[in-house]
Design a protein around this motif. Structure first.
Motif, short mmCIF file in Angstrom:
data_model
loop_
_atom_site.label_atom_id
_atom_site.label_comp_id
_atom_site.label_asym_id
_atom_site.label_seq_id
_atom_site.Cartn_x
_atom_site.Cartn_y
_atom_site.Cartn_z
N UNK B 7 16.83 118.32 67.32
CA UNK B 7 17.24 118.47 66.21
C UNK B 7 18.97 118.49 66.24
N UNK B 8 19.43 117.85 66.97
CA UNK B 8 20.95 117.59 66.97
C UNK B 8 21.48 116.78 65.88
N UNK B 9 22.54 116.59 65.49
CA UNK B 9 23.20 115.91 64.72
C UNK B 9 23.70 114.69 65.35
N UNK B 10 23.87 113.63 64.69
CA UNK B 10 24.27 112.42 65.30
C UNK B 10 25.59 112.53 66.28
N UNK B 11 26.73 113.37 65.78
CA UNK B 11 27.87 113.66 66.49
C UNK B 11 27.47 114.57 67.73
N UNK B 12 26.61 115.33 67.61
CA UNK B 12 26.02 116.06 68.78
C UNK B 12 25.46 115.24 69.84
N UNK B 13 24.78 114.17 69.30
CA UNK B 13 24.44 113.36 70.33
C UNK B 13 25.11 112.50 70.91
N UNK B 14 26.18 112.03 70.23
CA UNK B 14 27.16 111.42 71.14
C UNK B 14 28.00 112.31 72.08
N UNK B 15 27.85 113.45 71.89
CA UNK B 15 28.61 114.34 72.88
C UNK B 15 27.73 114.59 74.13
N UNK B 16 26.41 114.71 73.83
CA UNK B 16 25.44 114.81 75.00
C UNK B 16 25.31 113.44 75.65
N UNK B 17 25.43 112.45 75.00
CA UNK B 17 25.68 111.06 75.66
C UNK B 17 26.64 110.98 76.67
N UNK B 18 27.92 111.49 76.17
CA UNK B 18 29.13 111.57 77.13
C UNK B 18 29.00 112.48 78.29
N UNK B 19 28.27 113.70 77.88
CA UNK B 19 28.01 114.60 79.21
C UNK B 19 26.85 114.12 80.10
N UNK B 20 26.01 113.31 79.64
CA UNK B 20 25.01 112.50 80.50
C UNK B 20 25.79 111.53 81.55
N UNK B 21 26.69 110.66 81.08
CA UNK B 21 27.47 109.93 81.69
C UNK B 21 28.11 110.57 82.85
#
Lengths: 170, 170
Positions: B7-21
């Motif tokens: 249910x995450x917004x696109x911007x939230x997904x970017x943040x999660x991707x950065x967090x994963x890295x």
DNA sequence: GTCTATATCAAGATAGAC
DNA sequence: GTCTATCTTGATATAGAC
């Protein structure tokens, strides 16, 4: 050189005893130099007159735990060992976590202590080092998953322990 | 309600991707809101416009890990499952730790996801829930002890894994 | 051996302007 | 949606007086 548990001064032992109480009550996260000092009735900086740093304090707690392992697990069959292992961890969950969930600062421990604590497991499986590591991994995994509440609410952990110990018996 | 991964917004997904890295590079200890924001190119407070708090960020990472488990462990024999389990943990040690070494915030996960991730283990042992828990505990114990460097330096971990899987096969 | 004062650092999170 | 500024909290550890 003064960081092994058996070389501590009486005052340092008091501090370690206070730390043990705090650890058992609140867990590794709550174990701060300030909180330990509070229990002793002094200020945090005074601790550093008796112990070099926090890691020395933790090493003393971990050493005490290993001594207790060597005693509690002595001369058991695999089934009895499993029960004793689980019982110790459930009786001292926070100390168990401090002892196992991080890399071990082996250079801070009394030489030979880690091996002495592990010996009952090796003995219980008849001396096979690989089998001993497998049994230890099973017991540690069961323990940590139980302590962290990772099994489903209704899971029969006695049955899971029995299934594992049965598998290793043969 | 907006904290499940899908249910995450696109911007939230970017943040999660950065967090994963960041997580994969430095571990759970290095995962701070400030460091995540640095990777995205924004300031830490801005993250809170997209995710409610740090726990939601962690839940998104953990959810992704469970989805990967469900995929990576699908349709294996016990031996293959053990190898796949270990390989995943060694490929993503920090994510593995984030996923397993703390209590699970189940209310933050997509319903059914945890069960879906666990299903391959249950299937591999023929549907016996107790046996599945025992095998999982063995695999988790081996994994954490290896990741934390708790086996002796010369230990043959392939042999210990084999000893465990052999015990559970019968 | 204890104290006060302080250095240093870092964390999660909120308020309110733009 | 992003920013600056800030709140609040807490940690380990050292300097130097007493």
């Amino acid at each position: 050189m003064a960081s092994s548990a058996h070389e501590l001064t009486p005052r340092a032992r008091e501090i370690v005893a206070a730390a043990r109480e705090l650890l058992e009550a609140e867990g590794p996260e709550g174990l701060s130099m300030r909180r330990v000092a509070d229990r002793v009735g002094i200020r945090a900086p005074s601790i550093y007159k008796h112990l070099p740093d926090k890691e020395a304090l933790e090493a003393a707690l971990i050493s005490a735990g290993f001594e207790e392992w060597a005693e509690a697990f002595k001369g058991e069959t695999p089934e009895e060992l499993g029960r004793a292992y689980r019982a110790y961890a459930l009786a001292h969950p926070h100390l168990y976590r401090l002892m196992t969930e991080r890399p071990l600062a082996r250079e801070r421990l009394t030489p030979g202590l880690e091996e002495r604590a592990a010996q009952p497991i090796v003995d219980a499986v008849g001396g096979d080092a690989d089998a001993a590591r497998a049994v230890w991994a099973f017991a540690h995994g069961m323990t940590m998953l139980e302590l962290n509440g990772r099994f489903p609410p209704g899971a029969d952990l006695d049955a899971a322990w029995a299934a594992g110990m049965r598998a290793f018996r043969r």
